[in-house]
Design a protein around this motif. Structure first.
Motif, mmCIF file in Angstrom:
data_model
loop_
_atom_site.group_PDB
_atom_site.id
_atom_site.type_symbol
_atom_site.label_atom_id
_atom_site.label_comp_id
_atom_site.label_asym_id
_atom_site.label_seq_id
_atom_site.Cartn_x
_atom_site.Cartn_y
_atom_site.Cartn_z
ATOM 1 N N LEU A 148 -48.073 36.946 75.382
ATOM 2 C CA LEU A 148 -48.152 37.378 76.782
ATOM 3 C C LEU A 148 -48.269 38.904 76.884
ATOM 4 O O LEU A 148 -49.063 39.426 77.675
ATOM 5 C CB LEU A 148 -46.918 36.909 77.559
ATOM 6 C CG LEU A 148 -46.814 35.392 77.804
ATOM 7 C CD1 LEU A 148 -45.517 35.065 78.571
ATOM 8 C CD2 LEU A 148 -48.020 34.870 78.592
ATOM 9 N N VAL A 149 -47.487 39.606 76.077
ATOM 10 C CA VAL A 149 -47.538 41.074 76.128
ATOM 11 C C VAL A 149 -48.907 41.579 75.678
ATOM 12 O O VAL A 149 -49.508 42.457 76.306
ATOM 13 C CB VAL A 149 -46.400 41.680 75.257
ATOM 14 C CG1 VAL A 149 -46.592 43.183 75.077
ATOM 15 C CG2 VAL A 149 -45.049 41.405 75.901
ATOM 16 N N PHE A 209 -46.863 41.162 88.273
ATOM 17 C CA PHE A 209 -46.143 41.652 87.089
ATOM 18 C C PHE A 209 -44.721 41.081 87.029
ATOM 19 O O PHE A 209 -44.121 41.056 85.960
ATOM 20 C CB PHE A 209 -46.151 43.187 87.053
ATOM 21 C CG PHE A 209 -47.539 43.724 86.763
ATOM 22 C CD1 PHE A 209 -48.036 43.726 85.472
ATOM 23 C CD2 PHE A 209 -48.355 44.159 87.795
ATOM 24 C CE1 PHE A 209 -49.324 44.172 85.208
ATOM 25 C CE2 PHE A 209 -49.638 44.615 87.539
ATOM 26 C CZ PHE A 209 -50.135 44.619 86.245
ATOM 27 N N SER A 210 -44.212 40.623 88.177
ATOM 28 C CA SER A 210 -42.928 39.903 88.140
ATOM 29 C C SER A 210 -43.085 38.581 87.394
ATOM 30 O O SER A 210 -42.258 38.223 86.553
ATOM 31 C CB SER A 210 -42.448 39.603 89.561
ATOM 32 O OG SER A 210 -42.096 40.778 90.228
ATOM 33 N N PHE A 211 -44.187 37.881 87.704
ATOM 34 C CA PHE A 211 -44.410 36.588 87.036
ATOM 35 C C PHE A 211 -44.582 36.788 85.524
ATOM 36 O O PHE A 211 -44.092 35.998 84.721
ATOM 37 C CB PHE A 211 -45.659 35.893 87.621
ATOM 38 C CG PHE A 211 -45.497 35.513 89.068
ATOM 39 C CD1 PHE A 211 -44.569 34.543 89.433
ATOM 40 C CD2 PHE A 211 -46.250 36.116 90.064
ATOM 41 C CE1 PHE A 211 -44.418 34.178 90.774
ATOM 42 C CE2 PHE A 211 -46.101 35.765 91.388
ATOM 43 C CZ PHE A 211 -45.178 34.801 91.756
ATOM 44 N N ILE A 212 -45.294 37.868 85.181
ATOM 45 C CA ILE A 212 -45.515 38.126 83.749
ATOM 46 C C ILE A 212 -44.185 38.508 83.088
ATOM 47 O O ILE A 212 -43.851 38.011 81.996
ATOM 48 C CB ILE A 212 -46.577 39.227 83.542
ATOM 49 C CG1 ILE A 212 -47.912 38.793 84.152
ATOM 50 C CG2 ILE A 212 -46.750 39.534 82.057
ATOM 51 C CD1 ILE A 212 -48.966 39.882 84.228
ATOM 52 N N ASP A 223 -34.243 28.755 77.354
ATOM 53 C CA ASP A 223 -35.216 27.822 76.777
ATOM 54 C C ASP A 223 -36.586 28.082 77.405
ATOM 55 O O ASP A 223 -36.670 28.583 78.536
ATOM 56 C CB ASP A 223 -34.795 26.373 77.088
ATOM 57 C CG ASP A 223 -33.531 25.991 76.323
ATOM 58 O OD1 ASP A 223 -33.289 26.603 75.258
ATOM 59 O OD2 ASP A 223 -32.783 25.123 76.821
ATOM 60 N N ILE A 224 -37.608 27.697 76.684
ATOM 61 C CA ILE A 224 -38.972 27.910 77.203
ATOM 62 C C ILE A 224 -39.165 27.091 78.477
ATOM 63 O O ILE A 224 -38.856 25.890 78.503
ATOM 64 C CB ILE A 224 -40.026 27.502 76.144
ATOM 65 C CG1 ILE A 224 -39.915 28.447 74.932
ATOM 66 C CG2 ILE A 224 -41.428 27.545 76.724
ATOM 67 C CD1 ILE A 224 -40.716 27.996 73.730
ATOM 68 N N ASP A 225 -39.661 27.771 79.529
ATOM 69 C CA ASP A 225 -39.888 27.101 80.815
ATOM 70 C C ASP A 225 -41.395 27.080 81.069
ATOM 71 O O ASP A 225 -42.026 28.143 81.221
ATOM 72 C CB ASP A 225 -39.155 27.880 81.917
ATOM 73 C CG ASP A 225 -39.299 27.216 83.283
ATOM 74 O OD1 ASP A 225 -40.393 26.702 83.577
ATOM 75 O OD2 ASP A 225 -38.320 27.232 84.048
ATOM 76 N N ALA A 226 -41.958 25.880 81.109
ATOM 77 C CA ALA A 226 -43.414 25.747 81.248
ATOM 78 C C ALA A 226 -43.916 26.352 82.552
ATOM 79 O O ALA A 226 -45.013 26.933 82.595
ATOM 80 C CB ALA A 226 -43.811 24.276 81.175
ATOM 81 N N THR A 227 -43.116 26.237 83.621
ATOM 82 C CA THR A 227 -43.562 26.782 84.907
ATOM 83 C C THR A 227 -43.673 28.311 84.841
ATOM 84 O O THR A 227 -44.659 28.901 85.278
ATOM 85 C CB THR A 227 -42.586 26.375 86.024
ATOM 86 O OG1 THR A 227 -42.372 24.975 85.930
ATOM 87 C CG2 THR A 227 -43.125 26.715 87.394
ATOM 88 N N ASP A 228 -42.617 28.946 84.300
ATOM 89 C CA ASP A 228 -42.657 30.405 84.157
ATOM 90 C C ASP A 228 -43.864 30.833 83.325
ATOM 91 O O ASP A 228 -44.559 31.802 83.649
ATOM 92 C CB ASP A 228 -41.383 30.908 83.465
ATOM 93 C CG ASP A 228 -40.225 31.056 84.461
ATOM 94 O OD1 ASP A 228 -40.482 30.916 85.671
ATOM 95 O OD2 ASP A 228 -39.081 31.289 84.018
ATOM 96 N N LEU A 229 -44.096 30.056 82.254
ATOM 97 C CA LEU A 229 -45.210 30.386 81.355
ATOM 98 C C LEU A 229 -46.553 30.255 82.080
ATOM 99 O O LEU A 229 -47.426 31.126 81.971
ATOM 100 C CB LEU A 229 -45.157 29.456 80.137
ATOM 101 C CG LEU A 229 -46.213 29.678 79.057
ATOM 102 C CD1 LEU A 229 -46.156 31.093 78.512
ATOM 103 C CD2 LEU A 229 -46.031 28.677 77.909
ATOM 104 N N ALA A 232 -47.085 33.072 84.516
ATOM 105 C CA ALA A 232 -47.418 34.305 83.784
ATOM 106 C C ALA A 232 -48.877 34.283 83.345
ATOM 107 O O ALA A 232 -49.612 35.273 83.528
ATOM 108 C CB ALA A 232 -46.506 34.445 82.563
ATOM 109 N N LEU A 233 -49.305 33.143 82.812
ATOM 110 C CA LEU A 233 -50.696 33.049 82.339
ATOM 111 C C LEU A 233 -51.687 33.183 83.493
ATOM 112 O O LEU A 233 -52.727 33.847 83.365
ATOM 113 C CB LEU A 233 -50.918 31.724 81.591
ATOM 114 C CG LEU A 233 -50.238 31.632 80.226
ATOM 115 C CD1 LEU A 233 -50.346 30.216 79.661
ATOM 116 C CD2 LEU A 233 -50.841 32.636 79.249
#
Lengths: 258, 321
Positions: A148-149, A209-212, A223-229, A232-233
């Motif tokens: 992501l970065v 940039f908040s979402f990212i 834990d990995i959250d698919a929605t956040d991911l 961000a994408l």
């Protein structure tokens, strides 16, 4: 296609060398965010006890995403400055006079900026691990943060390249430096959304940039959250499209006016 | 076969017409000198021919390709060394030529070999791994020239390649340009130096105010201006007597001062002995005698009404002030 990739790689390598050989381009990417991270972690560590602060192992763990966001934003800005310097000194004329598709010139610059984003992500993950921060989601989480970065650095670099192409002036691109910080402070990069006050909170809620930042932070602190991911994408994709459209228009304009 | 054909080429920047209907042709294997003062339209014309700038009118082909319709084919056929030696001061000379080889599509091994050969050719082997920022002006121009040659272009564009260089560096660049031309490369060269155009160019185009005001070989342009003249400084005797004697030999020209006689002669140096004899027989002493041939500056003055080199000097003085 292979020839174009060779050109992009060669221009990307040049861009990286240029950044490492010009300390004023490297300092904002590594030195400033590292110092800010140290100061904030050392001075505001008890913020984690505030009601509404997300559950974290420590303030450093929370702040890693902010430091990476700051670094990648400034990498994009530095990439834009370097591109504008190339225009000012006529180096881009050398590239424009070569028999290559002209978008490879922008892509080469973005490849270099993406590499700096990768370097930034690895640097801050290493600092975090060195000073005791855990990556909650392990290797997979670290990998998500790195991807992501890196992608966001490239996306922001696209905006920087567009401004450089349009203005042809390094001082104009450099003048955006404070704006970069404003955009970051009006996001959740450094503060949890729940602790922000209006109107900053309202802006931050819609700031891509908040979402990212949340996408980068999430696998570090939880834990990995698919929605956040996904958010961000999508945000990165939006910035990439905006950067490419603006760059293409600015490139056409530059070739028209010479 | 024509390497460059330009028909009615125009470029306007808003209300300002930088290039106004330029027509020119450059033959294969020729050195074409594009001569004019700063702001005359030389660089703008070159930028259009190298596809760096779109024309606003007219058309041009380079190496048989249209600069607007087939820009990539044009760019594959040309080498370009730009006025300000567009070099990255943070790169080394070797890195720059290797990058240029990649931009021109050469395979890696071939690009490395060409870079080594070219660095040797322009005598930069010892400095090849130093950053360009540490190079002298002459070294930068030689490197720029080497980079332009990496893909062995058919047509080489040089934008004021020796501006600001010392005489030794200037001569080195001239020798290199001649050698390249001997190898068959067509060279399009902009310059504001009359001597450079005179020394190097097979054909010269003089541009002023965005228009070509004269074109031809240096010799034909000079011949248009007139025959050479003998310049005499009279030591003894009457100036009017000297003028009378000289008037029988050729056409008297307006004198530049009270002791000077200028006479245009049809046969050049062959007219000197009889001039000396006639003056001697008339008892007129001569302090100095010189055969003066028309220069490109005379051509420039005749076509534009002002001296190019004085213009350059005035601009240089203004810059230094």
């Amino acid at each position: 296609m292979a020839a174009n990739l060779r050109v992009v790689r060669a221009l990307g390598m040049r861009s990286i060398r240029q950044t490492f050989r010009r300390p004023q381009l490297m300092a904002p990417i590594v030195v400033f965010p590292t110092l800010l991270l140290a100061v904030q972690t050392g001075g505001a560590g008890s913020a984690v006890d505030l009601p509404g602060f997300p559950p974290v192992q420590g303030f450093l763990q929370f702040m890693l995403a902010g430091a990476m966001m700051q670094s990648l934003m400034l990498a994009g800005n530095s990439g834009g400055i370097a591109f504008a310097v190339d225009i000012e000194m006529g180096f881009t004329d050398r590239l424009f006079a070569a028999p290559i598709p002209r978008f490879t010139i922008v892509l080469g610059r973005l490849a270099g900026t993406a590499a700096l984003g990768l370097f930034s992500a690895l640097w801050f993950l290493a600092i975090g691990l060195l000073f005791g921060a855990e990556i909650h989601s392990g290797v997979a989480g670290a990998l998500i943060a790195v991807v992501l970065v890196t992608a966001t650095a490239m996306a922001v670099g696209g905006i920087g390249a567009a401004i450089a192409l349009r203005s042809g002036s390094a001082s104009v691109v450099q003048g955006l430096f404070p704006l970069v910080l404003v955009v970051l402070f009006l996001s959740s990069a450094f503060f949890p959304l729940d602790l922000m006050i209006q109107p900053a909170k309202a802006i931050a809620e819609y700031n891509p940039f908040s979402f990212i930042a949340e996408g980068v932070r999430n696998p570090i602190i939880a834990d990995i959250d698919a929605t956040d991911l996904l958010y961000a994408l999508l945000s990165i994709a939006g910035i990439v499209v905006l950067g490419l459209v603006l760059s293409a228009r600015a490139l056409r304009h530059r070739l028209k006016v010479g | 076969m024509r390497a460059i054909v330009v028909e009615g080429l125009e470029r306007a920047f808003g209300e300002v017409k930088a290039v106004q209907g330029v027509d020119l042709e450059v033959g294969e294997g020729e050195i074409y000198g594009f001569l004019g003062p700063n702001g005359a339209g030389k660089t703008t014309t070159m930028r259009m021919l190298t596809t760096l700038l779109l024309p606003t009118g007219g058309r041009a082909t380079v190496a048989g390709h249209d600069v607007v319709g087939e820009p990539r084919a044009v760019r594959a056929s040309i080498g370009v060394a730009l006025q300000e030696a567009a070099l990255d001061p943070l790169m080394t000379g070797r890195e720059l030529i290797r990058l240029q080889a990649t931009l021109q599509g050469l395979p890696t091994a071939e690009g490395r070999r060409r870079a080594d050969d070219l660095l040797e050719r322009v005598d930069l082997v010892a400095a090849a791994d130093r950053r360009v920022g540490s190079y002298s002006g002459g070294m930068k121009r030689r490197l720029d020239l080497a980079a332009a040659l990496v893909h062995e272009p058919r047509v080489l564009f040089l934008d004021e390649p020796t501006t600001g260089l010392d005489p030794v560096s200037r001569k080195t660049i001239w020798e290199e340009v001649r050698e390249l031309n001997d190898e068959g490369t067509t060279v399009f060269l902009t310059t504001q130096y009359l001597e450079e155009a005179d020394q190097l160019a097979d054909n010269v185009g003089i541009i002023d105010g965005g228009r070509i005001v004269a074109e031809g070989t240096p010799e034909s342009l000079k011949a248009e201006i007139g025959n050479p003249h003998i310049q005499l400084q009279i030591a003894e005797g009457s100036i009017s007597e000297a003028e009378e004697v000289c008037g029988r030999i050729g056409k008297l020209l307006p004198p530049t001062d009270a002791r000077t006689v200028l006479v245009e002669v049809a046969n050049g140096a062959a007219d000197i002995p009889r001039t000396v004899r006639a003056l001697d027989e008339a008892g007129i002493g001569v302090e100095s005698l010189e055969l003066v041939r028309p220069t490109l500056d005379d051509v420039f003055v005749a076509k534009t009404g002002y001296h190019l080199e004085k213009e350059n000097e005035a601009e240089q003085d203004a810059v230094e002030a």
